[in-house]
Motif scaffolding. Structure first.
Motif, PDB file in Angstrom:
ATOM      1  N   ALA A   5       0.831  -1.206   0.000  1.00  0.00           N
ATOM      2  CA  ALA A   5       0.000   0.000   0.000  1.00  0.00           C
ATOM      3  C   ALA A   5       0.862   1.251   0.000  1.00  0.00           C
ATOM      4  N   THR A   6       1.959   1.206   0.761  1.00  0.00           N
ATOM      5  CA  THR A   6       2.882   2.339   0.803  1.00  0.00           C
ATOM      6  C   THR A   6       3.453   2.613  -0.578  1.00  0.00           C
ATOM      7  N   ARG A   7       3.831   1.574  -1.288  1.00  0.00           N
ATOM      8  CA  ARG A   7       4.384   1.746  -2.632  1.00  0.00           C
ATOM      9  C   ARG A   7       3.343   2.321  -3.588  1.00  0.00           C
ATOM     10  N   LYS A   8       2.096   1.887  -3.445  1.00  0.00           N
ATOM     11  CA  LYS A   8       1.041   2.390  -4.326  1.00  0.00           C
ATOM     12  C   LYS A   8       0.798   3.876  -4.079  1.00  0.00           C
ATOM     13  N   ILE A   9       0.808   4.279  -2.812  1.00  0.00           N
ATOM     14  CA  ILE A   9       0.654   5.702  -2.504  1.00  0.00           C
ATOM     15  C   ILE A   9       1.830   6.485  -3.060  1.00  0.00           C
ATOM     16  N   GLU A  10       3.027   5.936  -2.864  1.00  0.00           N
ATOM     17  CA  GLU A  10       4.225   6.605  -3.353  1.00  0.00           C
ATOM     18  C   GLU A  10       4.182   6.760  -4.875  1.00  0.00           C
ATOM     19  N   ASN A  11       3.646   5.766  -5.561  1.00  0.00           N
ATOM     20  CA  ASN A  11       3.506   5.857  -7.016  1.00  0.00           C
ATOM     21  C   ASN A  11       2.610   7.037  -7.405  1.00  0.00           C
ATOM     22  N   GLY A  12       1.495   7.174  -6.664  1.00  0.00           N
ATOM     23  CA  GLY A  12       0.597   8.295  -6.937  1.00  0.00           C
ATOM     24  C   GLY A  12       1.250   9.636  -6.666  1.00  0.00           C
ATOM     25  N   GLN A  22       6.852  19.741 -14.794  1.00  0.00           N
ATOM     26  CA  GLN A  22       6.875  19.832 -16.247  1.00  0.00           C
ATOM     27  C   GLN A  22       6.221  21.118 -16.737  1.00  0.00           C
ATOM     28  N   HIS A  23       6.564  21.484 -17.960  1.00  0.00           N
ATOM     29  CA  HIS A  23       5.939  22.640 -18.599  1.00  0.00           C
ATOM     30  C   HIS A  23       5.796  22.342 -20.093  1.00  0.00           C
ATOM     31  N   PRO A  24       4.579  22.167 -20.575  1.00  0.00           N
ATOM     32  CA  PRO A  24       3.315  22.125 -19.845  1.00  0.00           C
ATOM     33  C   PRO A  24       3.107  20.784 -19.141  1.00  0.00           C
ATOM     34  N   ASN A  25       1.977  20.648 -18.485  1.00  0.00           N
ATOM     35  CA  ASN A  25       1.754  19.468 -17.659  1.00  0.00           C
ATOM     36  C   ASN A  25       0.496  18.707 -18.079  1.00  0.00           C
ATOM     37  N   PRO A  26       0.588  17.764 -18.986  1.00  0.00           N
ATOM     38  CA  PRO A  26      -0.598  17.050 -19.447  1.00  0.00           C
ATOM     39  C   PRO A  26      -1.190  16.101 -18.409  1.00  0.00           C
ATOM     40  N   VAL A  27      -0.417  15.729 -17.397  1.00  0.00           N
ATOM     41  CA  VAL A  27      -0.851  14.712 -16.441  1.00  0.00           C
ATOM     42  C   VAL A  27      -1.381  15.307 -15.141  1.00  0.00           C
ATOM     43  N   LEU A  28      -0.888  16.486 -14.769  1.00  0.00           N
ATOM     44  CA  LEU A  28      -1.128  16.997 -13.420  1.00  0.00           C
ATOM     45  C   LEU A  28      -2.603  17.175 -13.094  1.00  0.00           C
ATOM     46  N   ALA A  29      -3.340  17.879 -13.939  1.00  0.00           N
ATOM     47  CA  ALA A  29      -4.743  18.158 -13.634  1.00  0.00           C
ATOM     48  C   ALA A  29      -5.554  16.867 -13.511  1.00  0.00           C
ATOM     49  N   ILE A  35     -12.547  12.129  -9.861  1.00  0.00           N
ATOM     50  CA  ILE A  35     -13.121  10.963 -10.540  1.00  0.00           C
ATOM     51  C   ILE A  35     -12.251  10.479 -11.695  1.00  0.00           C
ATOM     52  N   SER A  36     -11.037  10.993 -11.814  1.00  0.00           N
ATOM     53  CA  SER A  36     -10.191  10.601 -12.934  1.00  0.00           C
ATOM     54  C   SER A  36      -9.723   9.154 -12.798  1.00  0.00           C
ATOM     55  N   PRO A  37      -9.454   8.484 -13.900  1.00  0.00           N
ATOM     56  CA  PRO A  37      -8.912   7.120 -13.831  1.00  0.00           C
ATOM     57  C   PRO A  37      -7.621   7.047 -13.020  1.00  0.00           C
ATOM     58  N   ALA A  38      -6.784   8.088 -13.103  1.00  0.00           N
ATOM     59  CA  ALA A  38      -5.521   8.069 -12.356  1.00  0.00           C
ATOM     60  C   ALA A  38      -5.770   8.012 -10.862  1.00  0.00           C
ATOM     61  N   THR A  39      -6.692   8.844 -10.382  1.00  0.00           N
ATOM     62  CA  THR A  39      -7.019   8.853  -8.943  1.00  0.00           C
ATOM     63  C   THR A  39      -7.666   7.547  -8.525  1.00  0.00           C
ATOM     64  N   GLN A  40      -8.625   7.096  -9.306  1.00  0.00           N
ATOM     65  CA  GLN A  40      -9.348   5.880  -8.938  1.00  0.00           C
ATOM     66  C   GLN A  40      -8.432   4.658  -8.974  1.00  0.00           C
ATOM     67  N   LEU A  43      -6.572   4.471  -5.693  1.00  0.00           N
ATOM     68  CA  LEU A  43      -7.459   3.966  -4.641  1.00  0.00           C
ATOM     69  C   LEU A  43      -7.689   2.467  -4.782  1.00  0.00           C
ATOM     70  N   ASP A  44      -7.880   2.004  -6.002  1.00  0.00           N
ATOM     71  CA  ASP A  44      -8.064   0.566  -6.232  1.00  0.00           C
ATOM     72  C   ASP A  44      -6.848  -0.218  -5.756  1.00  0.00           C
ATOM     73  N   ASP A  45      -5.663   0.304  -6.032  1.00  0.00           N
ATOM     74  CA  ASP A  45      -4.429  -0.390  -5.647  1.00  0.00           C
ATOM     75  C   ASP A  45      -4.280  -0.445  -4.122  1.00  0.00           C
ATOM     76  N   ILE A  46      -4.602   0.649  -3.442  1.00  0.00           N
ATOM     77  CA  ILE A  46      -4.516   0.666  -1.974  1.00  0.00           C
ATOM     78  C   ILE A  46      -5.513  -0.309  -1.379  1.00  0.00           C
TER      79      ILE A  46
END
Length: 238
Positions: A5-12, A22-29, A35-40, A43-46
């Motif tokens: 779980a710690t590694r999964k949080i660290e990955n996020g 980065q400039h610009p930042n396509p991933v940050l927002a 509700i983005s797939p990245a956030t979810q 959470l799924d991994d944790i």
């Protein structure tokens, strides 16, 4: 808290740390949208690792972006647990941490400011409905509005001399968010005050902004002029 779980949080956290540099930042927002797939996915991994989200509350931030990301993830986890009031508290903390950073950051973070602002408003509305159902006074949308106004001010009053990287380019996008909030609260005087502040600010011409921003702004401004029976001004905007 398991090491997995710690590694999964660290990955996020690492995804946001990298995107934040980065400039610009396509991933940050997208990484900081509830509700983005990245956030979810985080959470799924944790949840797969520990069966709960307790690891998020015990994880300590090390870098400035971590305060934003961890509270963003805690907000998303609280929504999954159907606790919108806690979700709002965490999202508010993430938003405040981001605003503290935004003071020294350039134009390319406007998209992230807008995403965090929309999520803060959404969660505040959800939390207020929950408070009303419990017989408590709903105050969180008003509180969120004040914070979004801070984000608007950080765009409007940016003193960056190089216009190409100035946060001023976020002014109308944030103003349009505030128009929607103020009108739902019948705060017409606040709308008028905001229009006046924009009129007196040193901004690029309205037509130079994104078409969605300047058309939406003219719609709201025209609607308010019509309401004030200033029909000539309303016709010019419509």
């Amino acid at each position: 808290m398991s090491s997995l779980a710690t590694r999964k949080i660290e990955n996020g956290l690492n995804r946001v740390r990298a995107a934040g540099g980065q400039h610009p930042n396509p991933v940050l927002a997208s990484s900081l949208t509830l509700i983005s797939p990245a956030t979810q996915s985080v959470l799924d991994d944790i949840l797969a690792a520990d069966g709960n989200f307790d690891a998020l509350s015990r994880f300590s931030p090390r870098l400035p972006w971590d305060h934003v990301t961890l509270n963003h993830l805690r907000a998303a986890a609280s929504l999954r647990l159907n606790d919108p009031v806690s979700a709002y508290t965490h999202q508010r903390t993430a938003y405040d941490a981001f605003l503290q950073m935004l003071v020294d950051l350039p134009r390319w973070l406007i998209t992230t400011l807008y995403a965090l602002s929309k999520d803060l408003i959404h969660v505040a509305r959800h939390a207020d409905r929950h408070l009303m159902a419990d017989g408590r006074r709903p105050t969180l949308v008003e509180e969120a509005t004040r914070r979004v106004n801070q984000g608007f001010s950080l765009c409007l009053t940016d003193r960056e001399p190089q216009l190409s990287v100035s946060r001023k380019w976020g002014t109308y996008r944030m103003a349009n968010l505030l128009f929607a909030l103020y009108l739902r609260q019948h705060a017409y005087k606040l709308c008028t005050s905001m229009i006046r502040a924009i009129r007196t600010a040193e901004l690029p011409p309205l037509e130079n902004f994104a078409i969605s921003d300047h058309i939406t702004f003219r719609y709201y401004r025209g609607m308010l002029a019509f309401r004030a029976e200033n029909y000539a001004a309303a016709r010019d905007d419509f």
